[in-house]
Design an enzyme around this catalytic site. Structure first.
Site, PDB file in Angstrom:
ATOM      1  N   PRO A   2       0.781  -1.230   0.000  1.00 19.53           N
ATOM      2  CA  PRO A   2       0.000   0.000   0.000  1.00 19.53           C
ATOM      3  C   PRO A   2       0.815   1.284   0.000  1.00 19.53           C
ATOM      4  O   PRO A   2       1.185   1.793   1.046  1.00 19.53           O
ATOM      5  CB  PRO A   2      -0.852  -0.115   1.269  1.00 19.53           C
ATOM      6  CG  PRO A   2      -0.201  -1.148   2.108  1.00 19.53           C
ATOM      7  CD  PRO A   2       0.839  -1.822   1.319  1.00 19.53           C
ATOM      8  N   GLU A   3       1.108   1.790  -1.160  1.00 20.35           N
ATOM      9  CA  GLU A   3       1.519   3.188  -1.289  1.00 20.35           C
ATOM     10  C   GLU A   3       0.309   3.903  -1.888  1.00 20.35           C
ATOM     11  O   GLU A   3      -0.758   3.311  -2.014  1.00 20.35           O
ATOM     12  CB  GLU A   3       2.761   3.319  -2.185  1.00 20.35           C
ATOM     13  CG  GLU A   3       3.989   2.642  -1.580  1.00 20.35           C
ATOM     14  CD  GLU A   3       5.274   2.907  -2.352  1.00 20.35           C
ATOM     15  OE1 GLU A   3       5.392   3.991  -2.944  1.00 20.35           O
ATOM     16  OE2 GLU A   3       6.150   2.031  -2.358  1.00 20.35           O
TER      17      GLU A   3
END
Length: 276
Positions: A2-3
């Site tokens: 998760p960026e």
DNA sequence: CGGCAAACCTGCGAGC
DNA sequence: TGCTCGCAGGTTTGCC
């Protein structure tokens, strides 16, 4: 993974499942992740309708019909899994389970438990202690080379480390920091304040491009192949340099290939010949 | 204030 | 097969 792009894809995937739906049953299976859950979280969510899902940096927000907002972060290993409401026993790391009035289920699973879930009043969202210090959204038109150049002034640390500072730019993570610097042809070890206006002028579009390309590929794979697992945002990316130590540089024919170094405790990948 | 290391956790792959 | 070690995409805290 998760960026910013992954969180964006997760939000887009959750929207058709949750927006406009009521949370018929919410099960909170432990007291905390990185931070303690709000008291009576399950009770406070049950029966609420989700009005809108949006993203700020790597945070997702679910606006509810009673003026509260669910603030969520996936940490390093958090995932949102969509499936049907059934009798499948929850896994060890399935911490919060949301069942909608349409019979669909969203499971927040997070083995490393670096994620978080909080409740905040809508009018207090921007001032929330986790959000109030965040820098500009890199995809906003207001995020320009001029803005970034000003932020880099006086910073003697390496540019790659600066890009991970969420108060400077919000949403860049370890992968896209390396990818954007590669695309811009900038050496990640350069002092942040040493970048010229011309170089920052290349870096800003490079950041926007790598983020947008990632969102586009995730969006298309989400549309085209709904994963059997129902998992959102976790498809195979192809990165130019990230996790490619020793492989040929995709931008030049140097013999050395992609190098890996450690900066502020995190891996950085780059081409020593192409990035100056 | 800036910079850096450590801390929070579990899982996985490499190497022995 | 089984063990240990190093490493993992994030963020906060505390020390210098």
């Amino acid at each position: 993974m998760p960026e910013l792009p992954e969180v964006e894809i997760v939000c887009r995937g959750l929207a058709p499942v949750l927006e406009g739906r009521r949370l018929a049953l919410v099960q909170v299976r432990r007291a905390n992740l990185r931070l303690p859950f709000p008291v009576d979280l399950a009770l406070r969510l049950t029966g609420r309708r989700v009005e809108a899902i949006t993203r700020r940096a790597k945070y997702m927000t679910w606006r509810l019909d009673d003026g509260w907002v669910v603030l969520g972060h996936l940490g390093m290993s958090g995932r949102m899994i969509i499936g049907p409401c059934d009798d499948t026993p929850p896994g060890r790391h399935d911490h919060v389970i949301f069942d909608t009035d349409e019979g669909r289920r969203v499971t927040f699973t997070d083995p490393r438990r670096f994620g978080l879930l909080d409740l905040v009043r809508a009018e207090d969202l921007a001032g929330h202690r986790l959000l109030c210090k965040l820098g500009p959204e890199p995809l906003d038109d207001a995020f320009t080379a001029k803005v970034l150049k000003a932020g880099l002034a006086g910073r003697s640390g390496p540019i790659k480390v600066a890009l991970l500072d969420q108060t400077l730019i919000a949403g860049i993570g370890n992968i896209y920091a390396s990818e954007a610097l590669f695309r811009a042809g900038i050496d990640p070890t350069r002092a942040a304040s040493s970048l010229t206006a011309k170089e920052v002028g290349r870096l800003v579009p490079a950041l926007k491009e790598v983020l947008l390309a990632s969102i586009a590929s995730g969006g298309s794979s989400l549309r085209d192949h709904r994963l059997p697992s129902g998992e959102l945002g976790y498809f195979q990316h192809s990165f130019a340099v990230y996790d490619r130590e020793g492989e040929p540089c995709p931008g030049c024919d140097c013999a050395q290939g992609i190098s890996r170094i450690v900066q502020a405790g995190r891996a950085t990948y780059f081409c020593k010949k192409r990035q100056k």
